[in-house]
Design an enzyme around this catalytic site. Structure first.
Site, PDB file in Angstrom:
ATOM      1  N   LYS A  66      33.213  41.256 -54.739  1.00 29.10           N
ATOM      2  CA  LYS A  66      33.398  42.083 -53.364  1.00 29.10           C
ATOM      3  C   LYS A  66      32.061  43.027 -53.274  1.00 29.10           C
ATOM      4  O   LYS A  66      31.758  43.407 -52.279  1.00 29.10           O
ATOM      5  CB  LYS A  66      34.598  42.569 -53.107  1.00 29.10           C
ATOM      6  CG  LYS A  66      35.650  41.634 -53.112  1.00 29.10           C
ATOM      7  CD  LYS A  66      36.950  42.331 -52.729  1.00 29.10           C
ATOM      8  CE  LYS A  66      37.946  41.285 -52.486  1.00 29.10           C
ATOM      9  NZ  LYS A  66      39.536  42.225 -52.255  1.00 29.10           N
ATOM     10  N   ASP A 103      40.453  44.170 -45.903  1.00 30.39           N
ATOM     11  CA  ASP A 103      41.667  44.346 -46.725  1.00 30.39           C
ATOM     12  C   ASP A 103      42.536  45.688 -46.230  1.00 30.39           C
ATOM     13  O   ASP A 103      43.732  45.624 -46.048  1.00 30.39           O
ATOM     14  CB  ASP A 103      41.113  44.640 -48.051  1.00 30.39           C
ATOM     15  CG  ASP A 103      40.845  43.631 -48.832  1.00 30.39           C
ATOM     16  OD1 ASP A 103      41.124  42.470 -48.358  1.00 30.39           O
ATOM     17  OD2 ASP A 103      39.955  43.600 -49.794  1.00 30.39           O
TER      18      ASP A 103
END
Length: 276
Positions: A66, A103
């Site tokens: 990420k 997220d």
């Protein structure tokens, strides 16, 4: 040309994203597919170039890439810059590949109706907490406290994002009755003994919401402890689904059925637990 999407990570076999996105693509009768791609250590740049060359319309990014993927993208959304991590890549109409992070916003969506003046306690100061705190800030929430085993890390997160206050875990525990929403993001939340959980919950408010970002198991030891106090508990499955739905909407400008997917995945994981 048939569209295709992907999720990259290492490991990747456990990912629920292919089932989730393929189901949505079928339900919406789209000529597209979604595949998992295992990217070996040290091969991330090559993998990104291959995705671009092979015409991938967008992909998700999971651990451990990420943060590492950022230099290989054309642009980074402002939220992803602040968080320092990307979990969704979108191919624009002019062929650029832009990184986003869904997220935190997915997590907030999973909470259901909440109020902007709710007082929020974050347990943990890692990457997941950073994304969630930034999303809360973007949505106008101001009453945020961050408690961490290493106090300096909580202080740094407060300083980096310019919001909230840092607490020790003991301070959070002593003042627990002040908070409306408690969000557990630490590995301590997986300890089976309540004495080793990040904080004790005996001072929790009767109408509080307790959330854990983990979805497997559906009921973590932290949530199991919270249920003893008859408060509303929320596992991480909603965050997984809602962040995925947001990514799906970025790629396709369509909103899939998140609620039905949460029920399907709950059943797939062998549980009858329902967030309440």
């Amino acid at each position: 040309m048939k569209k295709w999407f992907a999720v990259i990570g290492n490991p990747i076999a456990h990912s629920l994203s292919p089932y989730m996105h393929d189901t949505w693509l079928q339900e919406l009768e789209m000529e597209a597919t979604y595949i998992p791609i295992h990217v070996e250590e040290g091969k991330l740049e090559e993998a990104v170039q291959a995705l671009k060359l092979l015409g991938c319309s967008g992909w998700n990014v999971t651990v451990p890439y990420k943060e590492a993927i950022i230099p290989f993208l054309d642009e980074i959304d402002e939220s992803a810059k602040h968080i320092g991590a990307v979990n969704t890549v979108v191919k624009t109409v002019d062929g650029k590949f832009v990184g986003y992070n869904t997220d935190g916003f997915g997590f907030i969506q999973s909470l259901g109706p909440i109020k902007a003046d709710d007082r929020i306690l974050m347990l943990g100061a890692g990457g997941a907490a950073r994304g969630i705190v930034h999303a809360f800030k973007q949505r106008g929430f101001k009453n945020i406290a961050i408690a961490n085993r290493t106090y300096a890390n909580a202080e740094k997160l407060v300083e980096d994002l310019q919001i909230g206050q840092a607490l020790t875990l003991q301070e959070a525990e002593d003042n627990l009755e002040l908070f409306d929403i408690i969000v557990q993001t630490t590995s301590l939340g997986m300890k089976s003994n309540s004495t080793t959980l990040p904080i004790k919950l005996n001072k929790i408010k009767e109408d509080a919401i307790v959330a854990d970002i983990v979805y497997n198991p559906l009921v973590t030891p932290f949530l199991e402890e919270a249920e003893k106090y008859n408060v509303r508990t929320i596992n991480g499955l909603g965050m997984l689904v809602h962040q995925g739905a947001l990514a799906f909407s970025y790629w396709n400008e369509l909103n899939p059925d998140s609620d039905e997917m949460i029920l399907r995945l709950t059943e797939q994981l062998g549980g009858n637990y329902v967030n309440r």
